[in-house]
Motif scaffolding. Structure first.
Motif, PDB file in Angstrom:
ATOM      1  N   ILE A  58      40.219  40.292  53.248  1.00  0.00           N
ATOM      2  CA  ILE A  58      39.866  38.906  52.825  1.00  0.00           C
ATOM      3  C   ILE A  58      39.545  39.131  51.311  1.00  0.00           C
ATOM      4  CG2 ILE A  58      37.195  39.027  52.789  1.00  0.00           C
ATOM      5  CD1 ILE A  58      37.077  36.184  53.563  1.00  0.00           C
ATOM      6  N   MET A  59      39.179  40.039  50.302  1.00  0.00           N
ATOM      7  CA  MET A  59      39.254  40.113  49.004  1.00  0.00           C
ATOM      8  C   MET A  59      40.809  40.244  48.511  1.00  0.00           C
ATOM      9  SD  MET A  59      35.913  42.077  48.671  1.00  0.00           S
ATOM     10  CE  MET A  59      36.426  43.350  49.990  1.00  0.00           C
ATOM     11  N   SER A  60      41.622  40.828  49.320  1.00  0.00           N
ATOM     12  CA  SER A  60      42.965  40.718  48.756  1.00  0.00           C
ATOM     13  C   SER A  60      43.814  39.578  49.138  1.00  0.00           C
ATOM     14  CB  SER A  60      43.831  42.090  49.162  1.00  0.00           C
ATOM     15  OG  SER A  60      43.562  42.082  50.705  1.00  0.00           O
ATOM     16  N   ALA A  61      43.423  39.066  49.939  1.00  0.00           N
ATOM     17  CA  ALA A  61      44.136  37.690  50.512  1.00  0.00           C
ATOM     18  C   ALA A  61      43.819  36.706  49.603  1.00  0.00           C
ATOM     19  CB  ALA A  61      43.814  37.384  51.842  1.00  0.00           C
ATOM     20  N   ALA A  62      42.445  36.558  49.096  1.00  0.00           N
ATOM     21  CA  ALA A  62      41.944  35.701  48.055  1.00  0.00           C
ATOM     22  C   ALA A  62      42.494  36.024  46.753  1.00  0.00           C
ATOM     23  CB  ALA A  62      40.279  35.716  48.035  1.00  0.00           C
ATOM     24  N   ALA A  63      42.543  37.265  46.323  1.00  0.00           N
ATOM     25  CA  ALA A  63      43.285  37.573  45.195  1.00  0.00           C
ATOM     26  C   ALA A  63      44.942  36.842  45.074  1.00  0.00           C
ATOM     27  CB  ALA A  63      43.117  38.945  44.794  1.00  0.00           C
ATOM     28  N   GLY A  93      35.025  35.771  43.272  1.00  0.00           N
ATOM     29  CA  GLY A  93      35.597  36.521  42.138  1.00  0.00           C
ATOM     30  C   GLY A  93      37.142  36.932  41.945  1.00  0.00           C
ATOM     31  N   PHE A  94      37.581  37.305  43.358  1.00  0.00           N
ATOM     32  CA  PHE A  94      39.024  37.662  43.060  1.00  0.00           C
ATOM     33  C   PHE A  94      39.860  36.509  42.839  1.00  0.00           C
ATOM     34  CE2 PHE A  94      37.596  41.712  44.939  1.00  0.00           C
ATOM     35  CZ  PHE A  94      38.205  42.951  44.216  1.00  0.00           C
ATOM     36  N   ALA A  95      39.338  35.759  43.764  1.00  0.00           N
ATOM     37  CA  ALA A  95      40.247  34.127  43.708  1.00  0.00           C
ATOM     38  C   ALA A  95      40.125  33.658  42.108  1.00  0.00           C
ATOM     39  CB  ALA A  95      39.653  33.326  44.618  1.00  0.00           C
ATOM     40  N   CYS A  96      39.052  33.832  41.601  1.00  0.00           N
ATOM     41  CA  CYS A  96      38.878  33.056  40.174  1.00  0.00           C
ATOM     42  C   CYS A  96      39.684  33.823  39.186  1.00  0.00           C
ATOM     43  CB  CYS A  96      37.465  32.831  39.792  1.00  0.00           C
ATOM     44  SG  CYS A  96      36.735  31.601  41.007  1.00  0.00           S
ATOM     45  N   SER A  97      39.621  35.191  39.283  1.00  0.00           N
ATOM     46  CA  SER A  97      40.210  35.815  38.310  1.00  0.00           C
ATOM     47  C   SER A  97      41.624  35.740  38.326  1.00  0.00           C
ATOM     48  CB  SER A  97      39.785  37.448  38.756  1.00  0.00           C
ATOM     49  OG  SER A  97      40.547  38.283  37.853  1.00  0.00           O
TER      50      SER A  97
END
Length: 108
Positions: free
Chosen positions: A9-14, A55-59
């Motif tokens: 989910i974190m890499s997908a959000a990024a 956080g990843f998406a915002c970055s």
């Protein structure tokens, strides 16, 4: 992800991949157990995973993704080792994200 890298989910959000992030939520809008599996097969709590993902998406500058994750309950004031979602957006000069978070009352 596009070239076959492992996704969570974190890499997908990024990557801004709403389609992949959607797969990590059940019909009730809760994170699935698969969402809590991170690199190397270790697991994290749903809260940590959701907060890290925003956080990843915002970055990365993905406002639609950030909205989706915030609506799901992500805490943008959660401080990861690299900072809050707002700090990460500021660091990467993501003005649209900074404005979006400020409009939602997020100032740290």
């Amino acid at each position: 992800i596009e070239r076959g890298a492992h996704s969570n989910i974190m890499s997908a959000a990024a990557a801004g991949r709403l389609d992949l992030v959607a797969q990590y939520f059940d019909e009730a809008g809760q994170l699935t157990p698969a969402a809590c599996v991170v690199s190397g097969g270790s697991t994290r709590t749903p809260e940590i995973v959701l907060n890290a993902a925003v956080g990843f998406a915002c970055s990365a500058g993905h406002a639609t993704m950030a909205r989706r994750l915030l609506d799901a309950g992500a805490d943008p004031t959660w401080e990861s080792p690299v900072g809050t979602a707002l700090a990460r957006a500021k660091e990467r000069s993501r003005g649209v994200i900074v404005d979006f978070l400020n409009e939602r009352g997020i100032t740290r």
